[in-house]
Design an enzyme around this catalytic site. Sequence first.
Site, mmCIF file in Angstrom:
data_model
loop_
_atom_site.group_PDB
_atom_site.id
_atom_site.type_symbol
_atom_site.label_atom_id
_atom_site.label_comp_id
_atom_site.label_asym_id
_atom_site.label_seq_id
_atom_site.Cartn_x
_atom_site.Cartn_y
_atom_site.Cartn_z
ATOM 1 C CE1 TYR A 1 51.038 72.041 -44.165
ATOM 2 C CE2 TYR A 1 50.621 70.799 -46.163
ATOM 3 C CZ TYR A 1 50.367 71.033 -44.825
ATOM 4 O OH TYR A 1 49.450 70.259 -44.160
ATOM 5 C CB SER B 1 42.332 70.296 -41.984
ATOM 6 O OG SER B 1 43.341 69.465 -41.476
#
Length: 328
Positions: free
Chosen positions: A56, A153
């Site tokens: 990110y 995830s």
Amino acid sequence: MKTRVLGRTGATISEIGFGAWQIGGSWGDVSEEDGRRALHAALDSGITFIDTADVYGDGRSEKIIAAVLKERGGEKPFVATKAGRRLNPHVADGYTGANIEAFIDRSLANLGVETLDLVQLHCPPTEVYYRPEVFGALDRLVTKGKIRHYGVSVEKVEEALKAIEYPGVSTVQIIYNIFRQRPHDLFFAEAKKKNVGVIVRVPLASGLLSGRIGKETVFAADDHRNFNRHGDAFDVGETFAGVPFEVALEAVDELRALVPADMPMAQFALRWILEQDAVSVVIPGARNAAQAQSNAAASALAPIDDATMGAIAALYERLIKVHVHQRW
């Protein structure tokens, strides 16, 4: 702020968390100062769970989190990060013990800690879930003290069900929202049975379920809602939950009639997710302090009545299911 237990980790955390993708990048212009303010507001509102990833903003999100937590001092929230998407090419063979440890070392430095609370494999190729040696490498990193817990995830329910066969997998992060309802068919029951924590991402379908996006909305060039609508950069299910934009807008218009007049649609959408007791935490993102505060307020809402839940299920069956249900 109500709390829930994060599966096998045993950690008691806020049921609304802070998704830190937006303060990292790929959501248009979110300044570092706005990111800091959003995180401060979330923590001030009782949020004790933060989810980020090493990609990110190429570490920007992790570094902002570290700076804010250092500035605040005191008891630290539970911080989960992710690893694996720095691989180029992003292929199963790249998920080696050495590569994973290198990614974790980088996150340790970015977050300024000696041990990571939780590391999640970041939507790896499906083949990775069928390689026990990958999970063995994570077990060794727990033994080394670099990570306390690990999870995954996932993009697909299939991947989630396979992942929880491994005894060391403490959590699964999965997309679940009014437009992506498949996880509650089977996966949630299996996760509860095995005491696996469930972290829900993309709860607002990239902002569609805030009710503030329309046909005329323009997204910045560096916003994934512009450049990834067809899955050109990563799995299309991460953008608008994979629902075709025009179809989603039609569904949102119908959904408005089900939302109480005094309640923001975003809070209603979060409350819908919290109706599932298998969910440990839902992690909406926020571009600014006001959004973070509004997200946190969803924890105080009353449960949604059965008639409304039934109407939402019928809306999904009629408009959305054909586009997403068997794909993910």
